[in-house]
Design a protein around this motif. Structure first.
Motif, mmCIF file in Angstrom:
data_model
loop_
_atom_site.group_PDB
_atom_site.id
_atom_site.type_symbol
_atom_site.label_atom_id
_atom_site.label_comp_id
_atom_site.label_asym_id
_atom_site.label_seq_id
_atom_site.Cartn_x
_atom_site.Cartn_y
_atom_site.Cartn_z
ATOM 1 N N MET A 1 0.829 -1.176 0.000
ATOM 2 C CA MET A 1 0.000 0.000 0.000
ATOM 3 C C MET A 1 0.882 1.251 0.000
ATOM 4 S SD MET A 1 -3.286 -0.520 2.383
ATOM 5 C CE MET A 1 -2.774 -1.578 3.693
ATOM 6 N N ALA A 2 0.441 2.226 -0.714
ATOM 7 C CA ALA A 2 1.189 3.483 -0.814
ATOM 8 C C ALA A 2 0.632 4.497 0.180
ATOM 9 C CB ALA A 2 1.085 4.034 -2.228
ATOM 10 N N ASP A 3 1.532 5.194 0.846
ATOM 11 C CA ASP A 3 1.152 6.239 1.791
ATOM 12 C C ASP A 3 1.167 7.578 1.066
ATOM 13 O OD1 ASP A 3 0.576 7.727 3.992
ATOM 14 O OD2 ASP A 3 2.517 7.450 4.963
ATOM 15 N N TRP A 4 -0.020 8.125 0.788
ATOM 16 C CA TRP A 4 -0.156 9.372 0.048
ATOM 17 C C TRP A 4 -0.284 10.584 0.954
ATOM 18 C CZ3 TRP A 4 0.593 10.137 -4.994
ATOM 19 C CH2 TRP A 4 0.639 9.014 -5.803
ATOM 20 N N GLY A 5 -0.269 10.409 2.257
ATOM 21 C CA GLY A 5 -0.410 11.515 3.197
ATOM 22 C C GLY A 5 0.655 12.587 3.025
ATOM 23 N N PRO A 6 1.951 12.231 3.056
ATOM 24 C CA PRO A 6 2.984 13.256 2.893
ATOM 25 C C PRO A 6 2.917 13.989 1.555
ATOM 26 C CG PRO A 6 3.936 11.255 3.793
ATOM 27 C CD PRO A 6 2.529 10.929 3.424
ATOM 28 N N VAL A 7 2.570 13.279 0.506
ATOM 29 C CA VAL A 7 2.488 13.900 -0.820
ATOM 30 C C VAL A 7 1.359 14.924 -0.863
ATOM 31 C CG1 VAL A 7 2.077 13.463 -3.270
ATOM 32 C CG2 VAL A 7 3.459 11.870 -1.942
ATOM 33 N N LEU A 8 0.195 14.554 -0.366
ATOM 34 C CA LEU A 8 -0.947 15.464 -0.399
ATOM 35 C C LEU A 8 -0.762 16.657 0.531
ATOM 36 C CD1 LEU A 8 -3.886 12.914 -0.544
ATOM 37 C CD2 LEU A 8 -2.972 14.297 -2.397
ATOM 38 N N VAL A 9 -0.214 16.421 1.723
ATOM 39 C CA VAL A 9 0.013 17.520 2.659
ATOM 40 C C VAL A 9 1.035 18.501 2.100
ATOM 41 C CG1 VAL A 9 0.980 18.096 4.926
ATOM 42 C CG2 VAL A 9 -0.674 16.258 4.714
ATOM 43 N N ALA A 10 2.131 17.997 1.540
ATOM 44 C CA ALA A 10 3.164 18.869 0.980
ATOM 45 C C ALA A 10 2.637 19.668 -0.207
ATOM 46 C CB ALA A 10 4.373 18.040 0.561
ATOM 47 N N THR A 11 1.865 19.038 -1.073
ATOM 48 C CA THR A 11 1.310 19.737 -2.235
ATOM 49 C C THR A 11 0.304 20.804 -1.809
ATOM 50 O OG1 THR A 11 1.581 17.751 -3.572
ATOM 51 C CG2 THR A 11 0.093 19.428 -4.419
ATOM 52 N N LEU A 12 -0.574 20.473 -0.886
ATOM 53 C CA LEU A 12 -1.577 21.428 -0.414
ATOM 54 C C LEU A 12 -0.922 22.631 0.268
ATOM 55 C CD1 LEU A 12 -4.627 21.997 -0.011
ATOM 56 C CD2 LEU A 12 -4.374 20.881 2.202
ATOM 57 N N LEU A 13 0.061 22.373 1.136
ATOM 58 C CA LEU A 13 0.743 23.480 1.811
ATOM 59 C C LEU A 13 1.534 24.337 0.825
ATOM 60 C CD1 LEU A 13 2.034 21.882 5.118
ATOM 61 C CD2 LEU A 13 0.219 23.555 4.832
ATOM 62 N N PHE A 14 2.154 23.708 -0.171
ATOM 63 C CA PHE A 14 2.915 24.465 -1.159
ATOM 64 C C PHE A 14 2.011 25.414 -1.935
ATOM 65 C CE2 PHE A 14 4.708 25.068 -5.398
ATOM 66 C CZ PHE A 14 5.953 25.569 -5.070
ATOM 67 N N VAL A 15 0.846 24.931 -2.340
ATOM 68 C CA VAL A 15 -0.082 25.778 -3.098
ATOM 69 C C VAL A 15 -0.637 26.896 -2.216
ATOM 70 C CG1 VAL A 15 -2.328 25.791 -4.246
ATOM 71 C CG2 VAL A 15 -0.679 23.997 -4.766
ATOM 72 N N LEU A 16 -1.022 26.579 -0.993
ATOM 73 C CA LEU A 16 -1.608 27.594 -0.115
ATOM 74 C C LEU A 16 -0.595 28.620 0.372
ATOM 75 C CD1 LEU A 16 -4.016 25.446 2.075
ATOM 76 C CD2 LEU A 16 -4.597 26.977 0.184
ATOM 77 N N LEU A 17 0.677 28.217 0.519
ATOM 78 C CA LEU A 17 1.680 29.129 1.069
ATOM 79 C C LEU A 17 2.587 29.745 0.013
ATOM 80 C CD1 LEU A 17 2.664 27.237 4.324
ATOM 81 C CD2 LEU A 17 1.329 29.315 4.105
ATOM 82 N N THR A 18 2.211 29.662 -1.248
ATOM 83 C CA THR A 18 2.977 30.336 -2.283
ATOM 84 C C THR A 18 2.861 31.845 -2.054
ATOM 85 O OG1 THR A 18 2.555 28.565 -3.852
ATOM 86 C CG2 THR A 18 3.226 30.681 -4.763
ATOM 87 N N PRO A 19 3.992 32.549 -1.880
ATOM 88 C CA PRO A 19 3.918 33.984 -1.580
ATOM 89 C C PRO A 19 3.213 34.754 -2.688
ATOM 90 C CG PRO A 19 6.147 33.179 -1.265
ATOM 91 C CD PRO A 19 5.363 32.072 -1.899
ATOM 92 N N GLY A 20 2.205 35.519 -2.310
ATOM 93 C CA GLY A 20 1.506 36.362 -3.254
ATOM 94 C C GLY A 20 0.278 35.727 -3.873
ATOM 95 N N LEU A 21 0.082 34.425 -3.714
ATOM 96 C CA LEU A 21 -1.086 33.795 -4.316
ATOM 97 C C LEU A 21 -2.341 34.119 -3.507
ATOM 98 C CD1 LEU A 21 -2.049 31.975 -6.597
ATOM 99 C CD2 LEU A 21 -1.721 30.033 -5.070
#
Length: 69
Positions: A1-21
């Protein structure tokens, strides 16, 4: 089984915390500016520190796991 938690959390935080977005700390004229697409070196540094802090909390302290398969 693949653990997708770190991938989804990192992607979501990256999009939300992009400066100026969504927001920018520190802004050019105020402390916090919303919807401003102009970034500075200071805002990139602040958003990087916030990102590293939140990803550490979510992945190590809380331990978010999402299994697929």
């Amino acid at each position: 089984m693949a653990d997708w938690g770190p991938v989804l959390v990192a992607t979501l935080l990256f999009v939300l915390l992009t400066p100026g977005l969504l927001f920018q700390i520190p802004g050019r004229n105020r402390v916090v500016e919303f919807g401003n697409t102009q970034t500075s070196g200071a805002s990139i540094l602040v958003h990087t520190v916030i990102y590293l802090g939140l990803i550490t909390i979510f992945l190590i302290a809380i331990g978010v796991h999402i299994y697929a398969g």
